[in-house]
Design a protein around this motif. Structure first.
Motif, mmCIF file in Angstrom:
data_model
loop_
_atom_site.group_PDB
_atom_site.id
_atom_site.type_symbol
_atom_site.label_atom_id
_atom_site.label_comp_id
_atom_site.label_asym_id
_atom_site.label_seq_id
_atom_site.Cartn_x
_atom_site.Cartn_y
_atom_site.Cartn_z
ATOM 1 N N UNK A 160 0.804 -5.135 6.243
ATOM 2 C CA UNK A 160 1.173 -5.044 4.836
ATOM 3 C C UNK A 160 2.434 -4.195 4.697
ATOM 4 N N UNK B 142 0.883 -1.169 0.000
ATOM 5 C CA UNK B 142 0.000 0.000 0.000
ATOM 6 C C UNK B 142 0.916 1.213 0.000
ATOM 7 N N UNK C 133 -1.182 -3.835 -6.361
ATOM 8 C CA UNK C 133 -0.630 -2.672 -5.660
ATOM 9 C C UNK C 133 -1.743 -1.655 -5.411
ATOM 10 N N UNK C 134 -1.819 -1.182 -4.176
ATOM 11 C CA UNK C 134 -2.796 -0.144 -3.850
ATOM 12 C C UNK C 134 -2.052 1.164 -3.642
ATOM 13 N N UNK C 135 -2.513 2.204 -4.307
ATOM 14 C CA UNK C 135 -1.921 3.517 -4.086
ATOM 15 C C UNK C 135 -2.987 4.418 -3.489
ATOM 16 N N UNK D 44 -0.842 1.013 7.589
ATOM 17 C CA UNK D 44 -0.652 -0.151 6.726
ATOM 18 C C UNK D 44 0.313 -1.147 7.368
#
Lengths: 621, 342
Positions: free
Chosen positions: A315, A268, A292-294, A310
């Motif tokens: 994560x 993240x 992938x988290x942005x 996060x």
């Protein structure tokens, strides 16, 4: 033989081993596109390359103005290219403002290709020229090729059913065709790219290809009339394998994604837009298909805090910014140190203080990284030396963060972020497993129970039954992890936080001398993006017989365990930095041998010549 | 440390949610009744301790997580919503509670409060509003009344107070409620509704500070004042208040505001009082604007109009991207685009 000589006397006196070309024009002229195309073609031809885009900070500067000039510089050649070159052999200027702002980068005797068609009264006035430099004699000492590129382009694109404006826009490819001819480069990569790019507008693709070919043909004609010779730059010897071009921002972004894969922890990435770090966010935002988290947070503080949240959840938490943004994150970075959570913070440095020069490079945030927090708040600091190195250093930063449960600062800079180099694509299967285990066993659990070797505390993540616990910014009891105001406990916890970070040194590779001998008369120590120019300057000086060595640091806190020892044999030490002497202080702080700083804070990287002169001066000329 | 797991255990009790830490709020502090209500709510909704995370900032109320035997993160001043954002992006299945106050959430952390509501992260936000900075010994806060005398305002506060509910609705919140610390049952009902709401749910809790701002709610929340000066909102029920339930609200078309009238009096047009519709944003604004002494204070769920939460939308985009992409790994990314062999 220099490239400039090659243009004048074809085949006499040898082959230049490298050349530097600078493309310059108005922001709207597609200069960066030309640079990219020329870079790819050179790379595919087997040249080693180093490139740098130099564009204005204004989003839409007025056309023809000096502050609206966009430029792109590439050095390519048959040897290991380490810099973009101090000065250019060829400058192609698509308007008067481009000539005016880029002329100082051209070598004496260098070749100017100027679009004569733009040197009108109006164009000259916008650039601040009283008289035309093409005719007033001010360009004596250079080789001038003034061509009405606009007119040539309109002629070449006449058969196409396009507006005059669209036809004129092909002029950058006319210029590229001429530069391709100048260096015997093939056009196939670019024509294929144009066909792909304008697949839905084939007329535009064909017009651009016609302009490209016309520029190339123009070169053949002037060669026939002996005005100018084209010149072949040999291929470099590079390790075999599959290559691609990569910028530092791309490499850092992909490094985070790779580290996520290698650690088995979802990434993240929380960030707030800031020049020049923003592009890391852009690259990661395009990796949603990898999971992938942005998160574009509301501000720098939120971005850092989200990364902490996060990490608390188990994560991979990461953020990126530049100096002013890192300053805003600082309180939260301290929280990550206190809570002992792994977060990677990338600082793509720019010139400061305060807002400073947002688009210009500097490496003046070393103090901020090493010292810049309230309390005794140590964290590891690493720095990348080249665009591709950003990939490796980012993975290393994640490895350290996870293994030692600590925030880690990764330093790069605006130059590295934007510069590009060919990269032998790494084999992910050969990269190390950097995974760490979560704590799942409630038996005797305390959140601050530590690994005996690494001193890392246990990582127990929400969702795990029986391990419910509370952590935060208040001091914790060494044993229970509960809030503690006990005086002796704070002393002990402060000590263990420092011991943990300092102890990482035993897990780092030993520092090696990059070039030269341990007992060299002069040792040059650098860190970060100065690697290229220092390396070239030292190798040039060594070729001339100078007793000089180069050591380049990746680990800035803690240092590699042998750093002081390996540098103790040098007669004297010079530390070139794009700051006012920060590494010199940090070295002194670590009881390393005394060193002399050599500062440059112009917003531009060191030139090889500057460093050669500095080295020569320390060696008694 | 308690090691029992919920798989075979009997249902949890209030005690199961209390940690072993000694509670250090002042005697008589409103925080005690809030924590009781929260613990009771967690039991009643069947929350799991291991899936529950309390995130706080700085201030008296931000000690809250220490007293809960769940996961907890005591952050830095004003930043709890930002920490919660990252937590939810990493694990959307957690029950996240944000504990903040009028100073933490509306002054130093005002920006994060604005954006956590606008982003609509799935969390319950307990805004402990006591109109004063307690932990730093009594300075005025953004919700202090004009003229309030405090150590940092010896001649009285000169800035107007911020009204949290209007702020939240203005920020784009989808669930906004107001309760009073001593009114336990309403608080539990509202906490349950907030817990069930998927998205950011902000609850302003009027919380008495016995030391620095005692009696803040006396004018509308004591046994003698609450009937005439408080209106408890119930979805689907008319806006009626008063000990004899003899006052109602209708909308005044001229001023576009709520107007109180005596039921059966000369202003009663026979259409009845407006019925509370929590999904009506305009009505929510009007209710939030009602200020003492001219109006009674509205408590209960003022606004409730759910929309997709941020972390779910982020996950949705990831799933969509995965479904439409050929790339499965970083290797695929590195090898994509322009490459060449040497």
């Amino acid at each position: 033989m220099p490239a400039t000589q090659c243009f004048a006397q074809h085949g006499q006196g040898g082959v230049p081993d490298s050349a530097v070309v600078r493309f310059a024009g108005d922001s709207g002229d597609g200069i960066q596109l030309l640079g990219d195309q020329f870079s790819l073609t050179s790379a595919i031809a087997g040249n080693a390359i180093s490139t740098f885009p130099d564009y204005p900070s204004e989003v839409r500067a007025p056309q023809g103005s000096t502050y609206g000039v966009s430029a792109f510089q590439i050095q390519f050649g048959g040897r290991n290219i380490k810099t973009i070159g101090d000065s250019a052999d060829v400058l192609i200027a698509f308007n008067p403002a481009a000539l005016k702002t880029n002329l100082e980068i051209l070598k004496p005797g260098g070749l100017i290709i100027a679009d004569q068609g733009t040197f009108s009264k109006r164009g000259l006035k916008k650039a601040g020229y009283e008289t035309s430099p093409l005719t007033d004699g001010s360009l004596e000492g250079y080789r001038l090729l003034a061509i009405d590129i606009t007119k040539q382009t309109l002629a070449a694109t006449a058969p196409f059913d396009l507006s005059k404006k669209d036809k004129q826009r092909c002029k950058n490819f006319w210029g590229l065709g001429l530069i391709f001819w100048l260096f015997h480069q093939k056009r196939a990569t670019t024509t294929a790219w144009l066909d792909r790019k304008f697949a839905k507008k084939p007329e535009i693709a064909r017009a651009n290809i016609a302009a490209l070919n016309a520029g190339h043909a123009y070169g053949e004609n002037i060669e026939a009339s002996h005005e100018l010779y084209s010149c072949h730059i040999p291929a470099a010897e590079m390790p075999p394998g599959k290559y691609r071009a990569v910028t530092g921002s791309q490499a850092a972004a992909w490094g985070l994604a790779a580290a996520s894969e290698l650690s088995g922890r979802p990434l993240v990435f929380s960030s707030y837009p800031i020049t020049p770090a923003t592009t890391i966010l852009h690259h990661l935002a395009r990796l949603k298909d990898l999971g992938v988290i942005t998160f574009q947070a509301e501000d720098e503080i939120a971005a850092m805090c989200a990364a902490i949240g996060t990490a608390f959840a188990g994560s991979l938490g990461a953020t990126a910014s530049s100096g002013p943004g890192i300053a805003l994150k600082t309180e939260a970075i301290g929280l990550a140190v206190a809570a002992e959570l792994p977060v990677v913070i990338i600082n793509s440095q720019r010139a400061g203080p305060s807002t400073g020069l947002p688009t210009k490079t500097e490496q003046s945030d070393l103090y901020q990284a090493v010292y810049g927090r309230n309390g005794d708040t140590p964290l590891p600091v690493l720095a990348a030396r080249s665009p591709a190195d950003c990939f490796d250093v980012t993975i290393e930063a994640v490895r350290i963060a996870l293994k030692y449960m600590t925030p880690v600062m990764m330093l790069m800079d605006g130059y590295l972020g934007n510069a590009s180099e060919p990269w032998l694509i790494p084999d992910m299967n050969k990269l190390p497993d950097i995974s760490v285990k979560n704590c799942t066993d409630p038996e005797g659990f305390s959140p601050f129970k530590r690994d005996a070797d690494t001193l890392a505390r246990l990582w127990a993540i929400p969702g795990t039954p029986g391990l419910e616990h509370r952590i935060g910014g208040l001091e914790r009891d060494y044993v229970t992890g509960d809030v503690s105001y006990d005086p002796g406990n704070h002393q002990k916890m402060s000590q263990i936080r420092i011991d943990k970070v300092k102890g990482i040194a035993s897990d780092l590779p030993e520092l090696e001398i990059d070039q030269g001998e341990r007992d060299a008369e002069l040792g040059v120590i650098g860190w970060g993006s100065t690697y290229g120019p220092i390396s070239r300057a030292v190798s040039n000086m060594r070729e001339k017989g100078a007793s000089v060595a180069h050591v380049h640091l990746r680990y800035l806190y803690p240092f590699a365990r042998n750093q002081c020892e390996i540098t103790s044999g040098f007669g004297r030490i010079l530390v070139p930095e794009m700051n006012m002497g920060q590494l010199v202080t940090v070295m002194r702080d670590n009881n390393c041998p005394p060193a002399e700083g050599f500062s440059k804070v112009t917003g531009r990287p060191f030139t090889v010549t500057e460093l050669e002169e500095a080295i020569a001066a320390r060696l008694g000329g | 440390m308690d090691t029992k797991t919920d798989t075979v255990s009997p249902p949890l009790t209030i005690k199961d949610f209390a940690s072993d830490q000694e509670v250090r709020w002042c005697p008589g502090c409103g925080d005690y009744s809030v924590i009781k209500a929260v613990q009771k709510t967690l039991v009643e909704v069947g929350a799991k301790r291991e899936n529950t995370v309390f995130v706080s900032g700085i201030g008296c109320s931000s000690r809250f997580p220490y007293y809960m035997d769940t996961y907890g993160f005591h952050g830095i001043h004003g930043r709890a919503p930002a920490i919660a954002s990252g937590l939810l992006l990493a694990n959307p299945d957690l029950d996240v509670w944000i504990i903040t106050g009028d100073g933490d959430g509306l002054s130093i952390g005002g920006n994060h409060m604005l954006h956590v509501l606008r982003h609509n992260y799935n969390c319950v936000i307990l805004l402990f509003n006591n109109g004063v900075y307690g932990l730093t010994k009594g300075q005025y806060s953004p919700t202090s009344e004009r003229g309030q005398i405090t150590p940092s305002s010896p001649m009285g506060v000169i800035d107007p107070p911020l009204e949290p509910i209007q702020f939240a609705i203005g920020a784009g919140a989808h669930f906004v409620a107001r309760v009073v610390d001593i009114q336990q049952q309403q608080m539990i009902d509202v906490l349950k509704a907030a817990y069930e709401h998927k998205g950011a749910a902000m609850i302003e809790i009027f919380q008495n500070c016995t030391v620095f701002n005692d009696g803040m709610c006396d004018s509308f929340a004591t046994k003698s004042t609450k009937f005439e000066h408080q209106i408890e909102l119930v979805a689907g029920q008319p806006l009626i208040y008063g000990k004899a339930r003899d006052k109602g609200f209708k909308c005044d078309p001229g001023s576009l505001s709520l107007k109180s009238y005596d039921i059966g009096g000369e202003d009663d047009d026979g259409h009845g009082a407006i019925v509370h519709d929590p999904a009506n944003r305009s009505l929510a604004f009007m209710l939030a604007q009602m200020q003492m002494p001219e109006y009674p204070v509205a408590t209960g769920v003022i606004y409730n109009a759910p929309e997709a939460s941020y972390e779910r939308e982020a996950m949705r985009q990831v799933e969509e991207a995965k479904a439409s992409s050929d790339r499965k790994s970083v290797t695929d990314v590195l090898n994509q685009g322009f490459t060449w062999e040497v």
